[in-house]
Motif scaffolding. Structure first.
Motif, mmCIF file in Angstrom:
data_model
loop_
_atom_site.group_PDB
_atom_site.id
_atom_site.type_symbol
_atom_site.label_atom_id
_atom_site.label_comp_id
_atom_site.label_asym_id
_atom_site.label_seq_id
_atom_site.Cartn_x
_atom_site.Cartn_y
_atom_site.Cartn_z
ATOM 1 N N PRO A 63 59.639 10.127 59.735
ATOM 2 C CA PRO A 63 58.828 11.645 59.274
ATOM 3 C C PRO A 63 57.608 11.141 58.802
ATOM 4 C CG PRO A 63 60.894 11.859 58.842
ATOM 5 C CD PRO A 63 61.037 10.517 59.318
ATOM 6 N N GLU A 64 57.449 10.087 58.100
ATOM 7 C CA GLU A 64 56.215 9.297 57.360
ATOM 8 C C GLU A 64 55.327 9.147 58.471
ATOM 9 O OE1 GLU A 64 57.807 6.258 54.664
ATOM 10 O OE2 GLU A 64 58.684 7.819 53.606
ATOM 11 N N LEU A 65 55.807 8.456 59.301
ATOM 12 C CA LEU A 65 54.801 7.955 60.353
ATOM 13 C C LEU A 65 54.415 9.206 61.328
ATOM 14 C CD1 LEU A 65 56.890 4.910 61.600
ATOM 15 C CD2 LEU A 65 54.607 4.902 60.535
ATOM 16 N N GLN A 66 55.228 10.156 61.307
ATOM 17 C CA GLN A 66 54.758 11.389 62.120
ATOM 18 C C GLN A 66 53.911 12.244 61.234
ATOM 19 O OE1 GLN A 66 57.965 13.897 63.455
ATOM 20 N NE2 GLN A 66 56.692 15.064 64.736
ATOM 21 N N SER A 67 54.033 12.454 59.864
ATOM 22 C CA SER A 67 53.162 12.739 59.015
ATOM 23 C C SER A 67 51.616 12.245 59.192
ATOM 24 C CB SER A 67 53.585 13.053 57.751
ATOM 25 O OG SER A 67 54.717 13.725 57.567
ATOM 26 N N ALA A 68 51.656 10.862 59.475
ATOM 27 C CA ALA A 68 50.516 10.051 59.219
ATOM 28 C C ALA A 68 49.825 10.078 60.732
ATOM 29 C CB ALA A 68 50.619 8.895 58.744
ATOM 30 N N GLY A 69 50.436 10.792 61.758
ATOM 31 C CA GLY A 69 49.723 10.823 63.152
ATOM 32 C C GLY A 69 49.992 9.550 63.717
ATOM 33 N N MET A 70 50.953 8.577 63.319
ATOM 34 C CA MET A 70 51.174 7.462 64.111
ATOM 35 C C MET A 70 52.391 7.477 64.978
ATOM 36 S SD MET A 70 50.799 5.091 60.616
ATOM 37 C CE MET A 70 50.707 3.739 61.227
ATOM 38 N N ALA A 71 53.172 8.325 64.881
ATOM 39 C CA ALA A 71 54.235 8.562 65.919
ATOM 40 C C ALA A 71 54.507 10.092 65.956
ATOM 41 C CB ALA A 71 55.404 7.920 65.227
ATOM 42 N N ASP A 72 55.325 10.157 67.107
ATOM 43 C CA ASP A 72 55.586 11.788 67.479
ATOM 44 C C ASP A 72 56.825 11.662 68.281
ATOM 45 O OD1 ASP A 72 55.421 14.439 67.251
ATOM 46 O OD2 ASP A 72 53.342 14.574 68.133
ATOM 47 N N VAL A 73 57.355 13.045 68.360
ATOM 48 C CA VAL A 73 58.581 13.008 69.232
ATOM 49 C C VAL A 73 58.180 13.319 70.637
ATOM 50 C CG1 VAL A 73 60.433 14.551 69.612
ATOM 51 C CG2 VAL A 73 59.782 14.167 67.398
ATOM 52 N N LEU A 74 58.854 12.436 71.497
ATOM 53 C CA LEU A 74 58.415 12.799 72.967
ATOM 54 C C LEU A 74 58.946 14.153 73.281
ATOM 55 C CD1 LEU A 74 57.181 11.063 75.330
ATOM 56 C CD2 LEU A 74 59.500 10.260 75.777
ATOM 57 N N LYS A 75 58.103 14.844 74.202
ATOM 58 C CA LYS A 75 58.610 16.033 74.849
ATOM 59 C C LYS A 75 58.554 16.033 76.424
ATOM 60 C CE LYS A 75 57.719 18.181 71.012
ATOM 61 N NZ LYS A 75 58.958 18.867 70.047
ATOM 62 N N ASP A 76 59.458 16.722 76.956
ATOM 63 C CA ASP A 76 59.394 16.962 78.392
ATOM 64 C C ASP A 76 58.390 17.634 79.078
ATOM 65 O OD1 ASP A 76 60.733 19.414 78.051
ATOM 66 O OD2 ASP A 76 62.747 18.726 78.477
ATOM 67 N N ALA A 77 58.679 18.277 80.252
ATOM 68 C CA ALA A 77 57.527 19.000 80.740
ATOM 69 C C ALA A 77 57.557 20.424 80.196
ATOM 70 C CB ALA A 77 57.587 18.939 82.643
ATOM 71 N N LEU A 78 58.783 20.735 79.675
ATOM 72 C CA LEU A 78 58.933 22.116 79.210
ATOM 73 C C LEU A 78 58.564 22.198 78.038
ATOM 74 C CD1 LEU A 78 62.110 23.094 81.275
ATOM 75 C CD2 LEU A 78 59.672 23.798 81.626
ATOM 76 N N GLY A 79 58.428 21.097 77.295
ATOM 77 C CA GLY A 79 58.106 21.040 75.692
ATOM 78 C C GLY A 79 59.012 20.900 74.794
ATOM 79 N N ASN A 80 60.440 20.565 75.493
ATOM 80 C CA ASN A 80 61.467 20.167 74.523
ATOM 81 C C ASN A 80 61.857 18.776 74.182
ATOM 82 O OD1 ASN A 80 62.897 22.831 75.240
ATOM 83 N ND2 ASN A 80 62.999 22.199 77.306
ATOM 84 N N ASP A 81 62.048 18.519 73.166
ATOM 85 C CA ASP A 81 62.338 17.104 72.617
ATOM 86 C C ASP A 81 63.239 16.410 73.626
ATOM 87 O OD1 ASP A 81 61.030 18.003 70.301
ATOM 88 O OD2 ASP A 81 62.855 17.975 69.048
ATOM 89 N N VAL A 82 62.826 15.288 74.048
ATOM 90 C CA VAL A 82 63.600 14.294 74.788
ATOM 91 C C VAL A 82 64.680 13.835 73.761
ATOM 92 C CG1 VAL A 82 63.341 12.099 76.138
ATOM 93 C CG2 VAL A 82 61.587 13.700 76.350
ATOM 94 N N ILE A 83 65.748 13.819 74.481
ATOM 95 C CA ILE A 83 67.042 13.129 73.650
ATOM 96 C C ILE A 83 67.539 12.200 74.387
ATOM 97 C CG2 ILE A 83 69.203 13.968 72.714
ATOM 98 C CD1 ILE A 83 67.033 15.322 71.323
ATOM 99 N N VAL A 84 67.959 11.105 73.967
ATOM 100 C CA VAL A 84 68.726 9.866 74.413
ATOM 101 C C VAL A 84 69.858 9.622 73.587
ATOM 102 C CG1 VAL A 84 68.486 7.218 75.110
ATOM 103 C CG2 VAL A 84 66.706 9.184 75.770
ATOM 104 N N GLY A 85 71.040 9.622 74.294
ATOM 105 C CA GLY A 85 72.255 9.282 73.270
ATOM 106 C C GLY A 85 72.369 9.862 72.232
ATOM 107 N N GLY A 86 71.967 11.069 71.993
ATOM 108 C CA GLY A 86 72.137 12.125 71.100
ATOM 109 C C GLY A 86 70.876 12.126 69.904
ATOM 110 N N TYR A 87 70.150 11.118 70.259
ATOM 111 C CA TYR A 87 68.935 10.830 69.301
ATOM 112 C C TYR A 87 67.356 11.293 69.874
ATOM 113 C CZ TYR A 87 72.204 7.799 66.919
ATOM 114 O OH TYR A 87 73.470 7.401 66.378
ATOM 115 N N ARG A 88 66.626 12.041 69.058
ATOM 116 C CA ARG A 88 65.319 12.362 69.622
ATOM 117 C C ARG A 88 64.402 11.157 70.205
ATOM 118 N NH1 ARG A 88 62.188 16.404 65.804
ATOM 119 N NH2 ARG A 88 62.349 14.752 64.459
ATOM 120 N N VAL A 89 63.780 11.136 70.831
ATOM 121 C CA VAL A 89 62.722 9.993 71.350
ATOM 122 C C VAL A 89 61.413 10.168 70.697
ATOM 123 C CG1 VAL A 89 61.891 8.558 73.345
ATOM 124 C CG2 VAL A 89 64.139 9.437 73.475
#
Length: 89
Positions: A63-89
């Protein structure tokens, strides 16, 4: 300006002690996570493995990296969070 708080007022004393020490290692953890992200998108579990951190350590820094604009959650074509093994990517 007030320093960033890493523990809630209602957290136990052990959490406050850990929060006081967090600044000593947070930047190192962030750097290790960013190095892992340079290899490509990963779930928090995948990042933890690649960075040599625990899942909890990784989840605290993302969350700190995301707030700093250094990382973000990957989204699919529909805008949903990409989930792998139960974890967001």
């Amino acid at each position: 300006m007030m320093a960033e708080t890493r523990a809630r007022r209602t957290d136990p004393a052990t959490s406050h002690a850990a929060a006081r020490n967090a600044d000593r290692f947070a930047d190192s953890h962030k750097g290790r996570i960013m190095a892992a992200l340079k290899e490509g998108p990963r779930s928090s579990h995948g990042l933890a493995v690649m960075a040599g951190l625990t899942l909890v350590q990784t989840d605290r820094r993302l969350p700190e990296l995301q707030s700093a604009g250094m990382a973000d959650v990957l989204k699919d074509a529909l805008g949903n969070d990409v989930i792998v093994g139960g974890y967001r990517v």
